[in-house]
Design an enzyme around this catalytic site. Structure first.
Site, PDB file in Angstrom:
ATOM      1  N   ARG A   5      -1.586  -2.404 -18.284  1.00  0.00           N
ATOM      2  CA  ARG A   5      -2.942  -1.856 -18.438  1.00  0.00           C
ATOM      3  C   ARG A   5      -3.188  -0.818 -17.348  1.00  0.00           C
ATOM      4  O   ARG A   5      -3.383  -1.175 -16.185  1.00  0.00           O
ATOM      5  CB  ARG A   5      -3.923  -3.016 -18.316  1.00  0.00           C
ATOM      6  CG  ARG A   5      -5.372  -2.691 -18.523  1.00  0.00           C
ATOM      7  CD  ARG A   5      -6.125  -3.973 -18.771  1.00  0.00           C
ATOM      8  NE  ARG A   5      -5.578  -4.622 -19.941  1.00  0.00           N
ATOM      9  CZ  ARG A   5      -5.961  -4.360 -21.192  1.00  0.00           C
ATOM     10  NH1 ARG A   5      -6.916  -3.491 -21.430  1.00  0.00           N
ATOM     11  NH2 ARG A   5      -5.403  -4.982 -22.205  1.00  0.00           N
TER      12      ARG A   5
ATOM     13  N   ASP B 147      -7.206  13.256 -24.820  1.00  0.00           N
ATOM     14  CA  ASP B 147      -7.031  11.862 -24.405  1.00  0.00           C
ATOM     15  C   ASP B 147      -6.305  11.143 -25.545  1.00  0.00           C
ATOM     16  O   ASP B 147      -6.898  10.806 -26.561  1.00  0.00           O
ATOM     17  CB  ASP B 147      -8.421  11.266 -24.148  1.00  0.00           C
ATOM     18  CG  ASP B 147      -8.378   9.781 -23.831  1.00  0.00           C
ATOM     19  OD1 ASP B 147      -7.305   9.151 -23.989  1.00  0.00           O
ATOM     20  OD2 ASP B 147      -9.430   9.240 -23.438  1.00  0.00           O
TER      21      ASP B 147
ATOM     22  N   THR C 189      -4.018   6.011 -21.693  1.00  0.00           N
ATOM     23  CA  THR C 189      -3.745   4.694 -21.136  1.00  0.00           C
ATOM     24  C   THR C 189      -2.280   4.411 -21.430  1.00  0.00           C
ATOM     25  O   THR C 189      -1.650   5.113 -22.227  1.00  0.00           O
ATOM     26  CB  THR C 189      -4.607   3.598 -21.785  1.00  0.00           C
ATOM     27  OG1 THR C 189      -4.474   3.695 -23.201  1.00  0.00           O
ATOM     28  CG2 THR C 189      -6.067   3.726 -21.404  1.00  0.00           C
TER      29      THR C 189
ATOM     30  N   TYR D 184       0.852  -1.191   0.000  1.00  0.00           N
ATOM     31  CA  TYR D 184       0.000   0.000   0.000  1.00  0.00           C
ATOM     32  C   TYR D 184       0.886   1.239   0.000  1.00  0.00           C
ATOM     33  O   TYR D 184       1.876   1.279   0.724  1.00  0.00           O
ATOM     34  CB  TYR D 184      -0.884   0.037   1.248  1.00  0.00           C
ATOM     35  CG  TYR D 184      -2.338  -0.153   0.921  1.00  0.00           C
ATOM     36  CD1 TYR D 184      -2.961   0.711   0.027  1.00  0.00           C
ATOM     37  CD2 TYR D 184      -3.079  -1.184   1.463  1.00  0.00           C
ATOM     38  CE1 TYR D 184      -4.287   0.540  -0.310  1.00  0.00           C
ATOM     39  CE2 TYR D 184      -4.407  -1.363   1.128  1.00  0.00           C
ATOM     40  CZ  TYR D 184      -5.012  -0.499   0.242  1.00  0.00           C
ATOM     41  OH  TYR D 184      -6.318  -0.669  -0.083  1.00  0.00           O
TER      42      TYR D 184
ATOM     43  N   GLU E 148      -0.580   4.812  -0.351  1.00  0.00           N
ATOM     44  CA  GLU E 148      -1.428   6.002  -0.567  1.00  0.00           C
ATOM     45  C   GLU E 148      -0.605   7.269  -0.364  1.00  0.00           C
ATOM     46  O   GLU E 148       0.225   7.339   0.546  1.00  0.00           O
ATOM     47  CB  GLU E 148      -2.618   5.970   0.397  1.00  0.00           C
ATOM     48  CG  GLU E 148      -3.663   4.983  -0.066  1.00  0.00           C
ATOM     49  CD  GLU E 148      -4.860   4.886   0.873  1.00  0.00           C
ATOM     50  OE1 GLU E 148      -5.002   5.737   1.754  1.00  0.00           O
ATOM     51  OE2 GLU E 148      -5.632   3.936   0.703  1.00  0.00           O
TER      52      GLU E 148
ATOM     53  N   LYS F 145      -1.746   0.642 -24.786  1.00  0.00           N
ATOM     54  CA  LYS F 145      -2.109   0.450 -26.195  1.00  0.00           C
ATOM     55  C   LYS F 145      -0.830   0.550 -27.018  1.00  0.00           C
ATOM     56  O   LYS F 145       0.050  -0.282 -26.870  1.00  0.00           O
ATOM     57  CB  LYS F 145      -3.181   1.469 -26.586  1.00  0.00           C
ATOM     58  CG  LYS F 145      -4.475   1.285 -25.777  1.00  0.00           C
ATOM     59  CD  LYS F 145      -5.590   2.172 -26.251  1.00  0.00           C
ATOM     60  CE  LYS F 145      -6.905   1.867 -25.561  1.00  0.00           C
ATOM     61  NZ  LYS F 145      -7.108   2.634 -24.322  1.00  0.00           N
TER      62      LYS F 145
HETATM   63  N1  DSN Z   1     -11.580  -0.054 -24.869  1.00  0.00           N
HETATM   64  C1  DSN Z   1     -10.645   0.826 -25.524  1.00  0.00           C
HETATM   65  C2  DSN Z   1     -10.596   0.595 -26.969  1.00  0.00           C
HETATM   66  O1  DSN Z   1     -10.726  -0.538 -27.363  1.00  0.00           O
HETATM   67  O2  DSN Z   1     -10.401   1.513 -27.730  1.00  0.00           O
HETATM   68  C3  DSN Z   1     -10.917   2.231 -25.214  1.00  0.00           C
HETATM   69  O3  DSN Z   1     -10.919   2.388 -23.841  1.00  0.00           O
END
Ligand code: DSN
Length: 426
Positions: free
Chosen positions: A237, A202, A228, A56, A58, A231
């Site tokens: 993730r 984003d 994110t 933990y 925080e 990707k």
């Molecule tokens: N689920 C993602 C995607 O496939 O683009 C977006 O969050």
């Protein structure tokens, strides 16, 4: 430690172990073409599966609410410093558990419930968290939308400006989950400034391309950039926020304690590892190959008679209008799945079909590029996709393609512990 604590996964939980084995096989023998997925390195995997999961922490480095955080501080500082080296930006928060939580935190840092946001309509390629009525963003905030133009299927900045002037949003958010073209970041900032809105971008889908220098960066234009990390960026993730210094305190408070409790230290460690990888020269070559592969795949599909939304791609994905050939996206996803090619059904702009049976499929190249596939493989894959869709009712033909797919996949091994040729499960 009890005996039970020292059992392997297979000994302790054969059911979960079996599912994991099957998933390993699936990832190795198929062609992963979900545009938002990728394969992390062994090092990222090791950090993500490490004993930092026990900790933990925080708070933030040097200001924790728990003892024993000295090593958690090291990995969080490494992640922050490396993210800053990659993307620039004045302030970095590496704690968001996901892109959705990064967006929730970014909104909460600058908005009050009931305030207005302006985002890209989900059915035109936007994301749930950019104002969809079923997401927190559509429930907490008043939402308005911009779209793509009918003629070019590219972002309609004139409409965005007109809606912004009329609706006076407090936030204008850019970014998409199914958009294959470049964004005009400067124009968006201009529109946001004109109406006094905060400009959030984003960049979840394109972060790896930005990191690799093959796509312009929103960071110099947006007050807040969210992403994110799993990707095109090829990390674990999770999420990340970059902001200007004046918003630093608001962002940090908004992530913790606003939206989250303790950060996932194992995932923060894995982010640090992935960011170090993204700083290496090889990552630039990787990012360039993703884009080149997407272009060649698109040309192959066009040559086979498929219409690409907006006519092509500037990034890692293609939105293919399969309904123009009389095929529903859902049927295409199913047929390609039987052929060992994983994609997702997707609405296309101005879709006349419903979301669960839409007119398109979304196809991406980041994961296959990680496996080392290049232009030649993309040409072959385009012809497999065309054939599988053409013969979607013919299970024998789909099984034959699946065998060919597995054969090619075996030539591009994924993880060292799974290098042996794998069985074809057609
Ligand atoms: N689920 C993602 C995607 O496939 O683009 C977006 O969050």
């Amino acid at each position: 430690m009890t005996d039970r604590m020292s059992l392997t996964l297979a000994q302790a939980d054969p059911e979960v172990a079996a599912a994991l084995d099957q998933e390993t096989l699936r990832q190795h023998e198929g062609l992963e073409m979900i545009a938002s997925e990728n394969f992390v390195s062994e090092a990222v995997l090791e950090a993500a599966g490490s004993i930092f999961t026990n900790k933990y922490a925080e708070g933030y480095p040097g200001r924790r609410y728990y003892g024993g955080c000295e090593y958690a501080d090291i990995v969080e500082n490494l992640a922050r410093d490396r993210a800053r080296q990659i993307f620039g930006g004045e302030h970095i928060n590496v704690q968001p558990h996901s892109g959705s939580q990064a967006n929730a935190s970014a909104f909460a840092a600058v908005l009050q419930p009931g305030d207005t946001i302006l985002g890209l309509d989900l059915s035109h390629g936007g994301h749930l968290t950019h104002g969809h009525r079923l997401s927190f963003s559509g429930k907490l905030y008043r939402t308005t939308f911009y779209h793509v133009r009918r003629d070019t299927e590219t972002i309609d900045y004139d409409e965005m400006e007109a809606v912004a002037i009329q609706e006076k949003p407090k936030v204008i958010i850019g970014g998409a989950s199914a958009y294959s073209r470049l964004w005009d970041f400067a124009r968006m900032r201009q529109i946001a400034d004109k109406v006094g809105a905060v400009y959030i971008f984003d960049m979840a889908h394109i972060a790896g391309l930005v990191a690799g220098g093959v796509h312009p960066s929103p960071v110099p234009h947006a007050q807040i950039t969210t992403t994110t990390t799993h990707k095109t960026l090829r990390g674990p993730r999770a999420g990340l926020i970059i902001s200007t210094q004046d918003l630093a305190t608001a962002i940090d408070k908004s992530v913790f304690p606003g939206q989250q409790g303790g950060p996932l230290v194992h995932i923060v460690a894995a982010k640090a590892v992935a960011f170090a990888e993204a700083l290496r020269p090889e990552f630039r070559a990787y990012a360039a190959q993703i884009v080149s592969n997407a272009k060649v795949l698109g040309e192959g599909l066009q040559a086979a008679g498929f219409r690409l939304v907006s006519g092509g791609t500037d990034n890692h994905l293609l939105l293919v209008d399969v309904f123009e050939k009389g095929i529903l996206g859902s049927d295409a996803e199913l047929a390609l799945g039987k052929a060992g090619i994983t994609v997702n059904k997707n609405s296309i702009p101005w879709d006349t079909n419903p979301p669960l049976k839409p007119s398109g499929i979304r196809v991406g190249t980041p994961a296959l590029t990680t496996r080392g596939m290049k232009e030649a493989e993309m040409r072959t894959i385009a012809s497999w996709i065309a054939e599988a869709l053409e013969r979607r009712g013919d299970d024998a033909a789909l099984a034959r393609i699946r065998g060919e797919v597995a054969e090619m996949a075996n030539q591009f091994p994924l993880y060292a512990w799974r290098r042996a040729p794998v069985a074809v499960t057609a």
